[in-house]
Design a protein around this motif. Structure first.
Motif, short mmCIF file in Angstrom:
data_model
loop_
_atom_site.label_atom_id
_atom_site.label_comp_id
_atom_site.label_asym_id
_atom_site.label_seq_id
_atom_site.Cartn_x
_atom_site.Cartn_y
_atom_site.Cartn_z
N SER A 1 -9.64 -3.83 4.61
CA SER A 1 -8.68 -4.45 3.69
C SER A 1 -8.26 -5.83 4.18
CB SER A 1 -7.45 -3.55 3.54
OG SER A 1 -7.79 -2.30 2.99
N LEU B 1 -10.39 1.40 7.49
CA LEU B 1 -9.94 0.99 6.16
C LEU B 1 -8.98 -0.20 6.26
CD1 LEU B 1 -9.79 1.38 3.11
CD2 LEU B 1 -8.04 3.13 3.48
N ASP B 2 -8.08 -0.15 7.22
CA ASP B 2 -7.13 -1.27 7.39
C ASP B 2 -7.88 -2.55 7.76
OD1 ASP B 2 -5.06 0.45 6.82
OD2 ASP B 2 -4.57 0.85 8.91
N SER C 1 -9.03 -9.33 2.25
CA SER C 1 -7.89 -10.15 1.84
C SER C 1 -8.03 -11.58 2.34
CB SER C 1 -6.60 -9.52 2.37
OG SER C 1 -5.47 -10.23 1.92
N ARG D 1 -9.82 -1.05 -1.66
CA ARG D 1 -9.03 -0.01 -0.99
C ARG D 1 -8.76 1.14 -1.94
NH1 ARG D 1 -5.76 -0.51 3.67
NH2 ARG D 1 -4.34 1.25 3.94
N HIS D 2 -8.41 0.81 -3.17
CA HIS D 2 -8.14 1.86 -4.16
C HIS D 2 -9.40 2.68 -4.42
CE1 HIS D 2 -6.30 3.80 -7.64
NE2 HIS D 2 -7.41 3.55 -8.31
N ASP E 1 0.82 -1.21 0.00
CA ASP E 1 0.00 0.00 0.00
C ASP E 1 0.85 1.26 0.00
OD1 ASP E 1 -2.34 -1.47 -0.01
OD2 ASP E 1 -2.46 -1.55 2.18
N GLN F 1 -18.18 -4.97 8.22
CA GLN F 1 -17.31 -4.42 7.18
C GLN F 1 -18.11 -3.67 6.12
OE1 GLN F 1 -14.21 -4.22 7.76
NE2 GLN F 1 -14.47 -5.51 9.60
N ARG G 1 -10.16 5.06 -1.60
CA ARG G 1 -9.21 6.17 -1.50
C ARG G 1 -9.30 7.14 -2.67
NH1 ARG G 1 -3.41 5.56 0.85
NH2 ARG G 1 -3.98 7.76 1.13
N ALA H 1 -9.24 -7.00 -2.22
CA ALA H 1 -8.93 -6.05 -1.15
C ALA H 1 -8.23 -4.82 -1.71
CB ALA H 1 -8.06 -6.72 -0.08
N THR H 2 -7.29 -5.05 -2.62
CA THR H 2 -6.57 -3.92 -3.23
C THR H 2 -7.51 -3.06 -4.05
OG1 THR H 2 -4.51 -5.19 -3.32
CG2 THR H 2 -4.70 -3.32 -4.82
N GLN H 3 -8.43 -3.69 -4.81
CA GLN H 3 -9.39 -2.94 -5.63
C GLN H 3 -10.29 -2.06 -4.76
OE1 GLN H 3 -11.51 -5.71 -8.10
NE2 GLN H 3 -9.64 -6.54 -9.01
#
Length: 839
Positions: free
Chosen positions: A393, A389-390, A397, A409-410, A288, A553, A413, A405-407
């Motif tokens: 994610s 957020l953490d 994950s 989170r992106h 990240d 969540q 943000r 999770a990456t998608q």
């Protein structure tokens, strides 16, 4: 004398005759780039160039110069000047026919053109557009070394010494050690040496004392602050948006990224790639933190001005930002005046009008908008929200996949992709003027044409409504078409919008969507039901609904979407369904779009790699390719200028045929080649080689003879005399007074500034003097408002940062003396300096 001896003598004679013949031929040979092109540019291009092609003739491109003219006569006949209409017109007795129309060509200039044509009219390529090749290092022959000692301690010095011999100059002796330490310290870290550094250096008698000092300066954290200041001029970095309102812009993290990049010795090719296309490198990022920094790097092209004044056309000013990015990319990275190609082919260099828009197409597909919130942006959360957020994610994950999770989170943000209010039309009982959102009253409606609903299941509205009881409806095809969803409009605080969600049916194609907003409780027909900011289309809701902990969540996810955040403008590439079409503007006018073009680069330079993507990432590879003739030359020349006060090419901003020719072309190419191939684009070893050279270490003391022969020190027969920048002057004053803070990074600071300097219009920002050590930080951290930059630095030729600035022009004015005598900041520093001297 025997037969063998005669044969040897005859062979030597033949070689001598051939050598003499070749020397004469070479001496008489006319070079297109250095002899012919300057004449054409000066005397012919105004009527026969990229703007005008009088008589159907242009000297900009080879095929045009040798092509058919309107008269049917060949302007240039290779090998025959007498048969060339060009020469005929230059010598014609009738002033109505004689060329050029304005001014006259000298006999010497006509002779150059005549000889060039008779020699075959060989067309050439301007030196800067030729590939970078490593030249041989000039050395004295073994014979000359018997009588003359070779000067210097490295290859740079051999190139400079050769020019000394050509100009009849002798190098100056080395500067004294104290002067040399001050010079290299100011050049590398922007600060004068401390008393301890002086003492340590002057006592060190080892042969490597100076080199060790250079190494310590290159390793100093202050190195990044000094060199970032140079780059921020190119990046037109400022802490405000520009134009009339000139409101605050939260982009200081980009400035910090640049400082860290220089301190980390980030290779220059990577340095420019991350700034041009960091968002396109996200799939390669392993964590990240790396992803965040790649997005921050794209702030380079979000430093453009943003016009959020009411009544402006958002698309017009978005386009203006893209045009600025084109010009900045060429000026900062290629040293080329490309802006004029927006309206017509370049008057002097081989760039065609349509090539401007093909290049622009690389930069025209980002999701940023000319709107009040400066989207696209990267969101930074408060501590408690960051924890949510953490947690979200980590849960995704574990329960869905790391990729998902990456998608998510992106998305949380960036909130991209989305469609802003100014893309809607057919407003009834509503308008998108004059504020930063669409305003709709009771029974107000609008249309989103060709909405990207194919395969999407959720529609999110981002809006503000101050009165309870409002509802929204979504229809397809027309206002009276099928209603596919309704939603309630929740009341919101004055400046904190909310979102509403609508479930979408399955669509296979795009659809025109119509929106109707109602609130029967509102009796005033002029009162707004809502302010609509943007909408977004999702393929799915938060995944993992069958997993334990989903409800919590899911709640975190929607809470994060609506929470207040600190936002930084970034670049974000549009998804294919939001891709823009780039069109050529007739005469450069935004209001006159013509045919569509695809991304491409000028054909006069090296080709675009076949396997490279046609986006900003592929463009950055093209720019940082070792085949690129300009990138390394321009960068090396800029670093040289920072150390010597003048570049090997004086016109840092223009390496084209109208710019200055290099004083030491072979040296420039030598350094550019080493920079790319041997130093692997690393800046620190390049700077080290330069400052270790005898050329750099020369005394700057001059004499009447040297000043007469070379007043500007173009041939480097003495050390550099470089006046400090406005930022460095402030830093030196803080340093000698003992007030200078060593604090690095963070939000911009506001040191003392005279009263009533800022004239704020339609904005609540104020100059609030920083407290404590923040008032004494290095000048690179000082708040820069474009409409009113920090006065003392502006007086010393600082930049307002409205556009890219490749070179500061140094001036001498009485105001500069008055600043140091009367500015309260300097008065305070003087008092502290006096107290320090008394101790």
């Amino acid at each position: 004398m025997n037969w063998f001896s005669n044969k040897i003598l005859l062979s030597i004679a033949a070689v001598s005759v051939a050598s003499a013949w070749w020397a004469v031929r070479t001496a008489n040979h006319v070079d297109f780039s250095t002899e012919v092109k300057p004449i054409l540019n000066k005397k012919c291009m105004a009527c026969h160039g990229g703007v005008k092609k009088a008589g159907g003739l242009s000297f900009l491109f080879e095929e045009e110069a040798f092509g058919k003219t309107k008269s049917g006569k060949a302007a240039i006949v290779r090998g025959d000047a007498d048969a060339s209409e060009m020469i005929h017109r230059l010598n014609h007795p009738d002033p109505e026919i004689r060329m050029p129309r304005k001014g006259e060509m000298t006999d010497e200039e006509v002779d150059v053109l005549r000889r060039w044509i008779d020699q075959g009219a060989e067309w050439g390529t301007h030196w800067a557009y030729q590939p970078v090749e490593k030249p041989d290092v000039p050395r004295l022959s073994w014979w000359k070394r018997l009588f003359d000692k070779e000067w210097g301690n490295g290859d740079i010095d051999h190139f400079v010494a050769e020019k000394h011999r050509e100009q009849g100059l002798k190098p100056s002796p080395e500067a004294d050690r104290a002067t040399l330490l001050r010079r290299v310290s100011l050049d590398l870290v922007g600060l004068a040496p401390t008393a301890a550094q002086y003492d340590r250096f002057l006592k060190d008698t080892s042969p490597k004392a100076y080199e060790n000092t250079v190494d310590s300066l290159l390793a100093s954290p202050a190195f990044g602050e000094r060199w970032a200041s140079m780059w921020l001029d190119l990046a037109r970095y400022a802490d405000s948006r520009g134009y009339e309102k000139d409101d605050y812009r939260n982009i200081w993290r980009y400035r910090d990224w640049v400082i860290r990049a220089f301190n980390d010795n980030k290779p220059y090719d990577q340095f420019i790639t991350e700034q041009l296309a960091g968002d396109l490198l996200l799939p390669r990022a392993s964590n990240d933190s790396l992803r965040e920094n790649l997005l921050i790097a794209t702030g380079f092209h979000r430093n453009t001005m943003n016009n959020d004044e009411g009544g402006t056309d958002n698309e017009e000013f978005r386009t203006a930002e893209v045009i600025d990015r084109v010009s900045t990319t060429w000026e900062a990275l290629q040293g080329t005046t490309f802006a004029c190609v927006q309206c017509h082919s370049h008057p002097y260099d081989p760039f065609r009008h349509d090539e401007y828009y093909k290049f622009m197409a690389f930069l025209n597909n980002t999701s940023d908008q000319d709107v009040g919130d400066e989207a696209s942006y990267l969101r930074f959360f408060k501590k408690e929200d960051q924890q949510k957020l953490d947690e979200l994610s980590a849960w995704l994950s574990t329960n869905v996949s790391p990729e998902k999770a990456t998608q998510v989170r992106h998305y949380v943000r960036t909130l991209e992709p989305r469609v802003y209010y100014h893309h809607f039309d057919q407003y009834k009982n509503g308008t998108l003027e004059p504020t930063e959102a669409a305003q709709l009253q009771h029974n107000g409606s609008c249309r989103l044409p060709q909405a990207p609903v194919a395969g999407k299941r959720k529609l999110m509205f981002y809006y503000r409504a101050t009165e309870a009881g409002g509802t929204g409806e979504v229809h397809t095809d027309s206002l009276n078409g099928p209603m596919i969803g309704t939603f309630a409009l929740d009341t919101t605080k004055r400046w904190q919008p909310k979102y509403s969600l609508v479930d979408l049916p399955t669509f296979k194609t795009r659809k025109d969507l119509y929106f109707v907003f109602k609130n029967p409780r509102i009796k005033d027909p002029n009162m707004d039901v809502l302010h609509l900011y943007w909408v977004a289309f999702w393929k799915e809701d938060l995944p993992g609904s069958d997993k334990a902990g989903y409800d919590q969540q899911h709640q975190n996810f929607y809470a994060l979407l609506g929470t207040s955040t600190e936002n930084m403008p970034i670049l974000h590439e549009n998804d294919p369904e939001y891709a823009r079409t780039t069109r050529i503007f007739e005469r450069g006018s935004f209001l006159s779009p013509t045919k569509a073009v695809q991304p491409d680069v000028p054909q006069s330079l090296h080709s675009f790699a076949k396997d490279a993507p046609r986006n900003r990432l592929g463009l950055s590879r093209w720019l940082s390719s070792t085949q690129n003739p300009l990138t390394a030359r321009v960068a090396v020349n800029r670093f040289w200028e920072q150390l010597f006060g003048m570049g090997l090419v004086e016109t840092l901003e223009d390496f084209g045929s109208q710019g200055f020719n290099p004083t030491h072309r072979e040296l420039l190419d030598y350094l550019a080649y080493r920079f790319m191939h041997e130093y692997k684009w690393q800046i620190k070893p390049l700077l080290k080689e330069i400052v270790l050279s005898a050329t750099y270490k020369q005394s700057a003391v001059s004499n009447a003879k040297l000043m007469s022969a070379d007043p500007a020190n173009r041939w480097l027969a003495r050390g550099p005399r470089v006046r400090l920048t406005g930022e460095q002057i402030r830093d030196q004053a803080l340093g000698v007074s003992g007030l200078l803070s060593q604090k690095m990074y963070g939000k911009p600071v506001m040191p003392y500034q005279p009263e009533n300097v800022w004239q704020v219009v339609y904005s609540g920002i104020q100059w609030k003097k920083s407290e404590g050590e923040d008032a004494y930080r290095r000048a690179i951290y000082t708040y820069i408002r474009r409409s009113s930059p920090y006065p003392s630095m502006l007086t010393f030729d600082g930049s307002s940062r409205e556009v890219c600035l490749a070179r500061r022009i140094r001036t001498n004015t009485p105001l500069q003396a008055l600043v140091t005598l009367n500015d309260s900041a300097f008065v305070e520093m003087s008092i502290h300096f006096a107290q320090r001297m008394q101790r």
